[in-house]
Write a protein that holds these residues in place. Structure first.
Motif, mmCIF file in Angstrom:
data_model
loop_
_atom_site.group_PDB
_atom_site.id
_atom_site.type_symbol
_atom_site.label_atom_id
_atom_site.label_comp_id
_atom_site.label_asym_id
_atom_site.label_seq_id
_atom_site.Cartn_x
_atom_site.Cartn_y
_atom_site.Cartn_z
ATOM 1 N N PHE A 1 0.891 -1.145 0.185
ATOM 2 C CA PHE A 1 -0.003 0.096 -0.008
ATOM 3 C C PHE A 1 0.766 1.191 -0.004
ATOM 4 O O PHE A 1 0.284 2.295 0.185
ATOM 5 C CB PHE A 1 -1.092 -0.173 1.327
ATOM 6 N N GLY A 2 2.048 1.054 -0.238
ATOM 7 C CA GLY A 2 2.966 2.437 -0.229
ATOM 8 C C GLY A 2 3.089 3.141 1.028
ATOM 9 O O GLY A 2 3.378 4.310 0.902
ATOM 10 N N GLU A 3 3.165 2.479 2.048
ATOM 11 C CA GLU A 3 3.191 3.367 3.348
ATOM 12 C C GLU A 3 4.760 3.920 3.569
ATOM 13 O O GLU A 3 5.852 3.079 3.293
ATOM 14 C CB GLU A 3 2.831 2.690 4.795
ATOM 15 N N PRO A 4 4.724 5.285 4.188
ATOM 16 C CA PRO A 4 6.143 5.498 4.393
ATOM 17 C C PRO A 4 6.765 4.522 5.491
ATOM 18 O O PRO A 4 6.188 4.154 6.373
ATOM 19 C CB PRO A 4 5.995 6.880 5.040
ATOM 20 N N ARG A 5 8.094 4.535 5.224
ATOM 21 C CA ARG A 5 9.018 3.367 6.248
ATOM 22 C C ARG A 5 9.968 4.335 6.999
ATOM 23 O O ARG A 5 10.836 5.164 6.376
ATOM 24 C CB ARG A 5 9.725 2.372 5.540
ATOM 25 N N LEU A 6 10.133 4.043 8.327
ATOM 26 C CA LEU A 6 11.156 4.470 9.156
ATOM 27 C C LEU A 6 12.000 3.293 9.757
ATOM 28 O O LEU A 6 11.487 2.388 10.580
ATOM 29 C CB LEU A 6 10.718 5.256 10.467
ATOM 30 N N VAL A 7 13.368 3.148 9.273
ATOM 31 C CA VAL A 7 14.037 2.074 9.897
ATOM 32 C C VAL A 7 15.331 2.834 10.764
ATOM 33 O O VAL A 7 15.994 3.525 10.337
ATOM 34 C CB VAL A 7 14.745 1.408 8.894
#
Length: 342
Positions: free
Chosen positions: A80-86
């Protein structure tokens, strides 16, 4: 909107951002040993991204316990193209596999992903990665979290806590608070936040005493203050309370020596406090306090005290088998303003 990042000195080609005003970028290097500042910076980036999109996916991995392919898997776009924080911890102990994949990732960061790399500076491990980030590879920023060691640094840190919360605290209250937590920045930060949360209106010294009075009375700075004021009995009582509370003789001697050095720097100088503070790299209140502390002192007694502090510093760091006696002797010299046993 956050303040515009400033460019670093020549060693870095990427923007340097304050830990108090963190902002995201494809690559965020959080460097330096001060953990409380690093935690604030990383938490601030998470909050910033989550405010932009509540569907933010947050993942954590360790660079010192790394499985091949983890970084790419966590940063790759989801269905769904959610933003990612790693958030990557332990970069100062990273494995060869992580180092190789992180360097490759810098060349092709994933769209919609923010990778935060935490490097404490405890080792040179990962230097190749840090150099690449600072050279501009990967479109990154750096948030430096320098160690907070000096009393002036702790004072600035605490003042910044109240300023960021738009709260007023009296200078005497701030000094008392910093003195109470002189050996632990994390506890100082927690104390500032507790006062900000619990107390409405301006914060005075009476409030700090009510919350942390017991701790204030047994700190190294309280011992130093009573000894320098010539209150021998009170100084010994404060010293014994501090030691009974688990205080370490090393920072205790360091606190006493710091106050003596401040006294020596301003002794005999009649410049206005503001001008003298600017010239010596001190705060106005430090100059005023040092001048008040000099009451009853002369060149000979101050010289004797400074020599005693130098001796005690060596003894509590291993030159003596009895560091407690070394501190007691130092307090005696300062409070009586005479050589030990004179």
């Amino acid at each position: 909107m956050p303040p515009a990042p400033r460019r670093a000195a020549s060693r870095s080609a990427i923007p340097q951002v304050s830990w108090r005003a963190p902002q995201p970028a494809p690559i965020v290097l959080v460097s330096g040993p001060e953990e409380v500042c690093a935690e604030r910076a990383i938490g601030g980036i998470r909050d910033y991204l989550r405010a932009e999109d509540p569907s933010l996916e947050v993942s954590d991995l360790r660079a010192d316990d790394y499985a091949v392919g983890e970084l790419l898997a966590l940063t790759s776009p989801s269905l769904f193209g959610e933003p990612r924080l790693v958030r990557v911890a332990g970069v100062e102990k990273c494995t060869d596999a992580f180092l190789a994949e992180a360097l490759a990732y810098l060349e092709h960061p994933q769209d919609g992903a923010t990778v935060v790399l935490r490097h404490t500076g405890a080792s040179v491990r990962g230097k190749k990665l840090l150099d690449a980030i600072r050279a501009g590879t990967g479109d990154g920023i750096e948030i430096a979290c320098a160690a907070i060691k000096r009393d002036a640094d702790r004072f600035d840190f605490a003042a910044g806590e109240f300023r960021a919360a738009q709260r007023r605290i009296a200078p005497a209250a701030l000094r008392a608070l910093v003195s109470a937590f002189a050996d632990d920045v994390t506890e100082l930060a927690a104390a500032c936040q507790q006062l900000i949360s619990d107390v409405s209106g301006d914060i005075g010294e009476d409030i700090v005493q009510r919350y942390y009075g017991g701790r204030v009375e047994t700190t190294a700075f309280a011992v130093a203050d009573t000894a320098i004021a010539g209150r021998y009995g009170d100084a010994l009582i404060a010293l014994r309370h501090a030691l009974a509370s688990g205080a370490d003789p090393v920072p205790m001697v360091a606190a006493i020596a710091m106050k003596l050095r401040s006294m020596a720097r301003v002794a005999g100088n009649r410049e206005p406090a503001k001008q003298l503070a600017a010239r010596l790299g001190m705060k106005d209140w430090q100059v005023d306090r040092a001048r008040r502390d000099l009451t009853g002192w002369n060149e000979a007694s101050l010289s004797t005290a400074i020599q005693a502090a130098a001796r005690a510093d060596a003894e509590v760091k291993g030159a003596s088998r009895d560091p407690v006696f070394a501190v007691e002797r130092l307090v005696t010299v300062i409070a009586t303003r005479a050589p030990y046993g004179a």
